[in-house]
Design a protein around this motif. Structure first.
Motif, PDB file in Angstrom:
ATOM      1  N   LYS A 249     -11.666  50.801  12.934  1.00 62.55           N
ATOM      2  CA  LYS A 249     -11.315  49.708  12.068  1.00 62.55           C
ATOM      3  C   LYS A 249     -12.150  49.269  10.530  1.00 62.55           C
ATOM      4  O   LYS A 249     -13.665  49.095  11.233  1.00 62.55           O
ATOM      5  CB  LYS A 249     -10.541  48.564  12.140  1.00 62.55           C
TER       6      LYS A 249
ATOM      7  N   ASP B 225      -6.235  49.058   6.856  1.00 62.04           N
ATOM      8  CA  ASP B 225      -8.126  49.271   7.218  1.00 62.04           C
ATOM      9  C   ASP B 225      -8.272  49.582   8.000  1.00 62.04           C
ATOM     10  O   ASP B 225      -9.232  49.947   8.263  1.00 62.04           O
ATOM     11  CB  ASP B 225      -8.060  48.022   7.401  1.00 62.04           C
ATOM     12  N   GLU B 226      -7.644  50.557   8.576  1.00 63.75           N
ATOM     13  CA  GLU B 226      -7.976  52.388   9.499  1.00 63.75           C
ATOM     14  C   GLU B 226      -8.493  52.959   8.419  1.00 63.75           C
ATOM     15  O   GLU B 226      -8.079  53.696   7.975  1.00 63.75           O
ATOM     16  CB  GLU B 226      -6.924  52.651  10.137  1.00 63.75           C
TER      17      GLU B 226
END
Length: 430
Positions: free
Chosen positions: A53, A74-75
């Motif tokens: 992340k 957010d990955e």
């Protein structure tokens, strides 16, 4: 590691780790048993992780190119990996003689790349290394022989588009074999310094084939990206080190390498009489008609002088000339097709690349000086290294025939490996 007396020496280490970001975890184990003459060591390790992340949302969407697969905002996609390693080491010591053998096995079931179109979905490596080292009256003698096999598979991973019509990805299979031997001697010349001499041999073979997929542009045949590529290298070198005085020391070195490269004829997904929208028939025919055997004679020369101004300051002056033969991918990838050129990107910069059988070795000349100044108690230090470097690479001349003109234009558009780039740099670093 050997025992210093008649007792059996044993040692071992075991470890593990876990990181919450990416759910990364792994373990390692090593153990040794040895007496005064024989030493046995085993090492093993395992590691894997999911995508990690970022510090926060860095994109406004969750979709990927893979239908039904989404990623959190957010990955960081295609950062997952899995790796397994094992090795066995056997060493025998008799007086000043050491004989060592190592077998290494590596398996990487998955290593995804966020900055590449393709992901590595299997990699199997087997390596055997033999080494002999001896302390003799005149100095040291060291010999090495090794053999390595690599089988490699790439395709689109789970975070990238996998289906293109009815084509299930773009499977790529690569296999290589490396055989080599080194012989090195370190000769003590007493008052005349130390002489390091050696010879090396290496034979490298590579096959890179992209299997047919679906019934569109990636069919009906396999795409031979590099067919029986070979790179044979024989090198000899010498290096002389001598302290001229208590303040001056010098080092002079020279190396000669004979490098021979070649590759067999190739074909693309399409051959004569089949669909040729991507110019694979044209490009492979011109590649097959070219001279694909090249012999390079490379010379490296280095000279270094070091002067100790006082106990806190020293000055080093260096001059070098280096020559490097292009890799098999720089010489023998052949397709100007945009997708194939992008797939041959080995640096992750988003550009497409293809090679040139007539590409000559690159040559560089560097002149440098280093001033190292440190405090008496070594609590502070300043080092400055200004240098001048000149790098020249060469490319084949084009005669201006229609296909060559088109090829040259495409090469210029997608940043080829083999364009002529003379550069001069002057930098100061502190």
């Amino acid at each position: 590691m050997f025992s210093t007396d008649s007792d059996i020496l044993t040692s071992g280490e075991i470890g593990t780790f876990y990181r919450s970001n990416g759910d990364a975890y792994g373990a390692n184990l090593s153990t040794t048993a040895a007496n005064e003459q024989l030493s046995l060591t085993y090492k093993g390790s395992f590691a894997q992780a999911d995508n990690y992340k970022a510090g926060g949302d860095f994109k406004s969407y969750t979709e990927t190119g893979n239908a039904g697969k989404t990623l959190a905002k957010d990955e960081v996609g295609s950062t997952a990996y899995e790796s397994k390693n094992q090795s066995v080491d056997v060493a025998y010591k008799n007086g000043n003689h050491l004989l060592q053998g190592t077998y290494l096995w590596q398996n990487v079931p998955k290593e995804l790349y966020p900055n590449q179109r393709m992901d590595m979905l299997d990699n199997q490596l087997d390596r055997i290394n033999l080494r002999y080292k001896s302390e003799l009256n005149w100095g040291q003698l060291e010999a090495q022989a090794y053999h390595e096999d690599v089988d490699h598979y790439m395709n689109f991973g789970e975070d990238k588009q996998f289906l293109y019509g009815n084509a299930k990805g773009m499977p790529m299979y690569t296999s290589s074999e490396t055989i080599g031997a080194n012989l090195k001697g370190i000769i003590d010349l007493t008052n005349q310094g130390t002489l390091n001499i050696g010879a090396e041999y290496q034979d490298y073979t590579l096959d890179d084939t992209w299997a047919a997929s679906g019934d569109g542009m990636m069919s009906p045949n396999d795409f031979q990206n590099i067919n029986n590529g070979q790179r044979q290298r024989i090198g000899i070198y010498g290096e002389w080190e001598k302290d001229i005085s208590s303040d001056w020391s010098t080092q002079l070195g020279a190396r000669y390498e004979n490098v021979r490269t070649s590759a067999d004829e190739v074909h693309g997904y399409q051959i004569d009489g089949q669909n040729n929208m991507t110019n694979q028939v044209r490009d492979s025919a011109n590649f097959n008609a070219s001279d694909r055997r090249t012999t390079d004679n490379n010379f490296d020369i280095t000279a270094l002088a070091r002067y100790d101004i006082d106990s806190q300051k020293n000055l080093a002056l260096g001059l070098s000339h280096k020559e490097r033969t292009p890799s098999l991918y720089e010489r023998y990838t052949w397709s100007t097709w945009k997708m194939a050129a992008i797939m041959n990107n080995t640096v992750g910069d988003g550009n497409g690349y293809f090679g040139d059988p007539n590409l000559r070795p690159e040559k560089s000349n560097t002149l440098s000086a280093t001033l190292d100044w440190r405090g008496a108690d070594d609590s502070w230090g300043v080092k400055a290294t200004p240098y001048y470097s000149n790098l020249t690479t060469m490319s084949m001349p084009y005669s201006g025939t229609p296909w060559q003109t088109q090829q040259l234009a495409l090469k210029q558009r997608i940043n080829i490996m083999c364009c002529a780039i003379p550069t001069k740099m002057l930098r100061y670093m502190a």
